[in-house]
Design an enzyme around this catalytic site. Structure first.
Site, PDB file in Angstrom:
ATOM      1  CG  HIS A  73      -1.642   0.923   0.875  1.00 29.47           C
ATOM      2  ND1 HIS A  73      -2.428   1.083   0.431  1.00 29.47           N
ATOM      3  CD2 HIS A  73      -2.247   1.632   2.910  1.00 29.47           C
ATOM      4  CE1 HIS A  73      -3.825   1.735   0.483  1.00 29.47           C
ATOM      5  NE2 HIS A  73      -3.457   1.931   1.714  1.00 29.47           N
ATOM      6  CG  ASN A  80      -5.257   4.893   4.259  1.00 33.21           C
ATOM      7  OD1 ASN A  80      -4.862   3.994   3.404  1.00 33.21           O
ATOM      8  ND2 ASN A  80      -6.112   3.640   5.415  1.00 33.21           N
TER       9      ASN A  80
END
Length: 357
Positions: A300, A323
């Protein structure tokens, strides 16, 4: 007379009817229930274990993840492909931190540069963190380095739809490819080319609705109007080639405090999806479960915007990162993670660029 079916809890179900529970379902086949046994992304037992233990962070049950399998979470909610050797072998910048240089205990980019730091967007079920993190870091740095002349957020959709050379849109992509596109082709604003992806199979995934030409000075110019006809400006923003910050917390801190947020690549384990608040560290029970499932994990990319230190006996240090799962996840879209210990590999590969539009 009823056709063949299943009778359960006082109810009669004909063949092929389904009964659902989180990510699993049962269907009736010739008097017998056949049920799936997937590991779900939302695991109430794991949430309870984390919240009743001494892990210094808390978990939550997210409605947007309910009904998804763990494998679907890794497949649809991440999307940064593992860095290739060419990126991992990129030379780090020479150290610029003196031994006596001091940093504040707490720093967040939006305090130093109000209105220049862009809030997290939501990639939804489109595996494109590679596009979201790159666009967001670049947008912040353009605003900072231009001293507020350009403050637009940049379009991850532009990357997803148009950056297609060795990139896979909602099926994953490389951050080095994203930075190459930003340097050579440029990105329009998020307002000009808004995010329209809803999931992995969206029909808009590979339809590029804006194009560009490059002049003799290397500056790109859009040749089509904004896909969002409401926005007039189709100005293309570009950045310099990316550079790598040394994998050292003080070097990373110096880069952030002087030049703005940076991009980080991290390993995601199954408990990270459940994070709600606190300083995240991969939990031992999740590690055991993951090992039992052959070490399921994913890659990620996120935006680090600052750091902090708790005023407690342990003086726990943490990074503050954005995020791309929307503002209902974590701490309003952000999370804190252990600093200085390379937790989940978050300090392994730190990327930045000089961006003046």
């Amino acid at each position: 007379m009823n056709s063949p079916g299943c009778f359960t809890d006082g109810y009669y179900y004909e063949d092929k009817s389904t009964r659902k529970d989180n990510c699993n379902y049962c269907y009736c086949n010739e008097h017998h229930w056949i049920c799936t046994e997937y590991v779900c992304l939302i695991q109430p037992d794991l949430i309870n274990y984390i919240n009743t233990g001494d892990f210094r962070w808390k978990a939550d049950n997210y409605s947007q993840f309910w009904g998804m399998t763990l494998n679907e979470g890794f497949e649809y909610r991440l999307g940064t492909l593992p860095p290739p050797p060419s990126l991992l072998n990129m030379n780090e910048m020479q150290s610029r931190v003196s031994l006596d240089e001091e940093f504040p205990l707490f720093f967040i980019s939006s305090y130093k540069w109000p209105q220049y730091i862009h809030r997290p967007l939501d990639q939804k079920n489109c595996a494109a963190s590679w596009a979201f993190s790159t666009a967001s870091v670049a947008a912040d740095r353009i605003a900072i380095h231009s001293e507020g002349r350009y403050i637009s957020n940049l379009s991850p959709q532009n990357l997803i739809s148009c950056n297609v050379h060795n990139q896979y849109g909602c099926r994953g992509g490389h951050i080095d490819g994203a930075w190459w596109f930003l340097r050579k082709r440029g990105l329009v604003s998020h307002e000009c080319y808004p995010y329209v992806m809803e999931d992995y199979n969206s029909i808009n995934a590979y339809t590029c609705n804006i194009s560009s030409i490059t002049d003799k000075h290397g500056k790109s110019h859009a040749t089509k109007p904004c896909p969002n006809s409401i926005e007039d400006s189709n100005y293309l923003y570009q950045c310099s080639p990316p550079y790598r910050i040394p994998s050292n917390e003080r070097e990373i801190m110096k880069e952030i405090v002087e030049n703005g947020p940076v991009q980080a690549v991290m390993t995601v384990h199954e408990d990270f999806f459940l994070y709600k608040t606190g300083i995240y560290r991969y939990t031992s029970v999740a590690q055991k479960e993951s090992d039992d499932r052959h070490g399921i994990r994913g890659t990620h990319s996120v935006k680090i915007i600052g750091w902090g230190t708790l005023v407690n006996p342990n003086k726990e240090k943490f990074w503050i990162a954005a995020n791309s799962w929307g503002n209902t996840w974590g701490e309003n879209g952000y999370f804190r993670i252990v600093r200085g210990e390379n937790e989940c590999g978050i300090e392994n590969l730190i990327i930045a660029a000089w961006c003046q539009a």
